[in-house]
Design a protein around this motif. Structure first.
Motif, short mmCIF file in Angstrom:
data_model
loop_
_atom_site.label_atom_id
_atom_site.label_comp_id
_atom_site.label_asym_id
_atom_site.label_seq_id
_atom_site.Cartn_x
_atom_site.Cartn_y
_atom_site.Cartn_z
N ASN B 43 43.00 37.93 43.33
CA ASN B 43 42.05 39.22 43.36
C ASN B 43 40.69 38.84 43.10
O ASN B 43 40.45 39.19 41.97
N PRO B 44 39.92 38.50 44.14
CA PRO B 44 38.43 38.28 43.33
C PRO B 44 37.69 39.22 42.89
O PRO B 44 36.96 39.14 41.98
N SER B 45 37.89 40.68 43.10
CA SER B 45 37.49 41.68 42.40
C SER B 45 37.81 41.92 40.90
O SER B 45 37.12 42.51 40.14
N LYS B 46 38.63 40.98 40.64
CA LYS B 46 39.06 40.91 39.02
C LYS B 46 38.26 39.72 38.24
O LYS B 46 38.76 39.42 37.41
N TYR B 101 30.34 45.22 39.90
CA TYR B 101 30.73 44.08 39.35
C TYR B 101 31.24 44.07 38.03
O TYR B 101 30.82 44.84 37.05
N PRO B 105 39.32 46.58 38.84
CA PRO B 105 39.13 47.84 39.90
C PRO B 105 40.40 48.95 39.64
O PRO B 105 40.09 49.97 39.83
#
Ligand code: SF4
Ligand code: SF4
Ligand code: SF4
Lengths: 652, 185
Positions: B43-46, B101, B105
């Motif tokens: 999960n790139p958003s983490k 950033y 999330p």
């Protein structure tokens, strides 16, 4: 828990304005993996064979590949499928970048779009929040421009956008769908435009689970670093300034004229300067160490990105130099047109003018020079103005509409689709079969694993096969070792080679890996990071499914047969499987037809190119055989249907 | 007074933005490494590194997450380097309210790069390892530095006293309360 896939489809009906999140059946993943495989199943089941591509009942499907979002490097090709008004067959299109993985992280394996919106809309997907939003303010905006505007409007730079330009809005058959500087060609933008869908914007911040995490990560890490260090994958044309191959061998204009000694050192130096004086940078796609896309800013023109042969098509069609392609590509990309097909349509129109079939009256106020004429025609086509309204229907349809002998100038299409302008001397048997029977429409989507040319000496051939890890079977090594002259190869070998070449594309397009590190690239050098021997292990680790080489091969054949069935139902037959008559100077009809028959038989297809019940059942596609029999496309074979309710008792 | 010399290992990740292709493999790998169990989800958003596109220059800049800050900068610098302008934000690793950033999330909690510290230690941090373009390189440096003299209590007293004289007791107390609210325990 589902691994490597999310287990959900996003179903959008633009006519009703409905949005549904629907759980999928994991058994389908076993059989069709994802990407084009699953899309073919959905199109087969849900779009009746007589549905017109412009009907609201046509579906437009954006699919992730099974490995998108996993650590598998270069798994980022988003697959777009629908039915095309140009071919009336299944459109198959791919684009690189970041869209597919982002869609997975948003929680969906694919988006299935039905219906038509009353006016221009865009789809905004932010995890579970999905909205159909007004896009009338984006009317006429360029493809990347639309992406930028949507990001601003949503105040989120991390959104991934795929959009159509003016060409798609005006239902130009050659319209593309663009994402950053990656382009989905081969007839999908027209349907997105027909559905009044300007763009799809995706943002995803969810987890994607991996079945055997540590092993998967390690294997992928290994491939990743090998890819980074290898010159055997990626697009060598991003850096190789010697492009004599295309310019000396491919045909210019309307696939008409070869200029055998075109390339020179002086030219290379000049063109190299044009490139580096205007190149902003090279970029790559999600989770891939290569950088295949050159991003260019040409003075006074919109910025654009290109890959591979895409930088040659415009100037070769116009008999000009590279600076012309650089000048027009930015504009063409913002309008959203296929850079392979569109220049051919324009060159075709100018040939008709020269031949007197079209006249000056058809081109009011057209400049006299080639440069000016191409810009003029681009504007006419994307706006469907005047002659552009006819040309926007692609070469084949335009030729029919214009009549008066124009059909003879439609000499470079197969199944009504524009082909690469390759006009050679003698038939290369494998290329004959691939061009004839391929259903991904462009040779670049069919060729690729077995080398295009034999090596000159036995030592070189022996050396080549020694390092050849990608072969599905040792027989291919023997074929290559014994292959001395391009046109001299046994029919048996030819059938095997075509099947292997095709199978790799069907695998890539189901799992989402890029052809430059897999299916397309093996023909140049043989050393591809992904092949039929290591992909099964990767799929197994990512998904937890059992997978081995044999099973993967069978899956590729299953998807291949299903795509054929989808198209056969819409009328595809042997008569349509003809490469252009002038593709090779020397032809032998008897040999070619004989080879085609042998290939059909080898594939388990009838003499009309229809998969037999036996073949379909072997591939777990009994339901497809039932359907083809009910429609009277396949004859009911009494022995094969013994013990099964007769097809006649079922209404079709 | 003399202070002793101590040796400290400084870990650094050098970023060559000329080489970064924007592929986000570093994001993928960082998120995998910090998943529990390790590598189990992506999960790139983490990720504790984000590839940010510098909007003025249109360059990709991989930024590692630094500390959390409750308030955004008031007025940001624009630097010109080699004739190109860069916004300060393009290099700043703060988890800050002006952008999303480095925020987990689901929970909204800030994320921070831990240099992949683990037992056993990685040879190089994950993001560096996967960066095939070699935009990221890992270096360790031994630095000797003088131990700073502890500021004597008396000096703070003197300072505070002068502030009280100038602004009054109430203003200083209020300001102290204000400042300490923003500080993490
Ligand atoms: S090889 Fe090139 S085109 Fe393919 S995914 Fe990597 S960067 Fe993109
Ligand atoms: S992995 Fe390297 S090249 Fe790719 S985005 Fe990260 S820093 Fe840039
Ligand atoms: S050093 Fe480790 S924690 Fe820090 S950004 Fe890189 S991968 Fe993430």
């Amino acid at each position: 828990m589902r691994y490597a896939e999310t287990g959900f489809n996003l179903e959008i009906d633009l006519s009703r304005g409905s949005i549904d999140k629907v759980e999928t059946d994991p058994r389908d993943t076993e059989l069709y993996l994802g990407g084009q495989g699953m899309a073919a199943k959905i199109l087969f089941e849900r779009v009746p064979a007589d549905v017109d591509p412009f009907s609201p009942d046509n579906l437009l499907i954006f699919s992730t590949g099974l490995l998108h979002g996993t650590p598998a490097p270069a798994a980022n090709r988003t697959v777009v499928n629908t039915f095309s008004p140009q071919t009336n067959l299944m459109s198959h299109s791919l684009f690189g970048g970041f869209f597919g993985p982002e869609l997975k992280y948003a929680g969906y394996d694919r988006i299935i779009i039905r219906g038509k919106a009353p006016d221009l809309v865009y789809l905004y997907i932010n995890n579970d929040k999905v909205e159909i939003r007004d896009a009338t303010h984006l009317r006429g905006k360029g493809t990347t421009e639309t992406g930028e505007l949507i990001k601003k409007e949503l105040n989120d730079q991390k959104v991934q956008v795929a959009a159509i330009g003016l060409a798609g809005e005006n239902r130009v058959f050659m319209a593309s769908i663009d994402h950053n500087h990656a382009s989905a060609a081969r007839g999908v933008g027209v349907i997105m435009g027909d559905k009044r869908l300007k763009a799809i914007a995706v943002r995803g911040t969810k987890e994607l689970n991996i079945a055997h995490p540590a092993e998967m990560f390690e294997i992928c890490q290994d491939i990743h670093l090998k890819m980074a260090a290898s010159s055997g994958c990626g697009d060598w044309m991003a850096d190789d300034e010697d492009d004599s191959f295309h310019h000396n061998h491919f045909a210019w204009g309307n696939a008409r004229k070869r200029i055998k000694n075109y390339w020179s050192d002086e030219l290379q130096e000049r063109w190299t300067r044009w490139k580096y004086d205007h190149m902003d940078r090279q970029t790559g796609c999600y989770n891939c160490p290569k950088k295949c896309r050159n991003v260019m800013s040409w003075p006074g023109k919109p910025r654009f990105g290109y890959k591979c042969f895409g930088k040659d098509t415009y100037h070769m069609a116009a008999f000009l130099e590279l600076d012309f392609s650089y000048e027009i590509l930015g504009i063409a990309q913002e309008y959203g047109v296929d850079s392979y097909a569109t220049p051919q349509v324009m060159a075709f129109a100018l040939e008709l003018l020269e031949a007197g079939i079209l006249t000056d009256k058809d081109f009011p106020d057209m400049p006299a020079d080639s440069r000016g004429r191409f810009f003029y025609l681009l504007e006419k086509i994307v706006r469907r103005e005047g002659i552009g309204d006819i040309l926007a229907n692609s070469v084949s349809h335009a030729a029919k509409q214009i009549g008066n002998g124009a059909e003879a100038y439609d000499h470079n299409t197969v199944k009504k689709f524009e082909q690469l302008p390759i006009k050679l001397g003698k038939v290369n048997p494998a290329f004959f079969l691939m061009l004839a029977t391929g259903e991904k429409m462009s040779i670049t989507q069919i060729e690729g694993s077995f080398p295009q040319d034999p090596l000159p000496t036995q030592e070189e051939r022996d050396e080549f096969v020694k390092k050849w890890e990608a072969v599905p079977d040792d027989k291919f090594k023997e074929y290559f070792r014994n292959w001395k002259k391009k046109s001299e190869i046994s029919d048996e070998a030819t059938c095997d080679i075509v099947e292997w070449n095709e199978a790799m594309h069907y695998i890539d397009d189901a799992i989402g890996t890029c052809g430059f590190v897999s299916s397309f690239r093996g023909q140049f050098g043989g050393a591809v990071p992904y092949h039929v021997n290591n992909i099964p292990g990767i799929i197994a680790l990512a998904t937890g499914m059992e997978m081995d080489q044999q099973k993967l091969w069978k899956t590729a054949q299953r998807i291949r047969a299903l795509v054929r069935a989808v198209n056969v139902r819409r009328g595809l037959r042997r008569k349509d499987e003809r490469p252009p008559e002038d593709h090779w100077a020397v032809r032998n009809e008897e040999y070619e037809q004989n080879l085609l028959s042998k290939y059909y038989e080898f594939k388990g297809w009838t003499s009309e190119g229809i998969p037999t019940r036996q073949k379909l059942e072997n591939l777990d596609l009994g339901y497809v055989a039932d359907d083809l029999e009910q429609r009277g496309i396949l004859k009911i074979d009494a022995s094969a249907t013994a013990g099964r309710p007769s097809a006649e008792t079922v209404t079709g | 007074m003399t202070a002793g010399l101590t040796t400290k290992t400084v870990k650094e990740i050098l970023v060559d933005i000329d080489k970064c292709t924007g592929c986000r493999a570093c994001e993928m790998a960082c998120s995998a490494y910090h998943a529990t169990p390790r590598y189990s989800s992506i999960n790139p958003s983490k990720a504790r590194i984000r590839v940010v596109c510098d909007e003025i220059n249109d360059e990709y800049v991989p930024i590692r997450a630094g500390d959390y800050t409750p308030s955004e900068c008031n007025g940001r610098h624009i630097y010109t380097i080699g004739g190109k302008q860069y916004s300060e934000c393009s290099f700043c690793g703060a988890s800050c309210p002006s952008r999303d950033y480095f925020v987990e999330p689901d929970s909204g909690l800030p994320l921070k790069c831990d240099m992949c510290e683990s037992v056993p230690a990685l040879e190089v941090p994950m993001c560096v390892k996967v960066c095939g373009a070699e935009a990221l390189t890992y270096v360790e440096r031994e630095v000797k530095r003088e131990e700073k003299e502890q500021v004597k209590r008396g000096e703070i007293e003197i300072g505070l006293e002068s502030l009280v004289k100038k602004h009054g007791v109430q203003a200083v107390i209020e300001t102290m309360a204000q400042i300490s609210k923003g500080l993490k325990p």
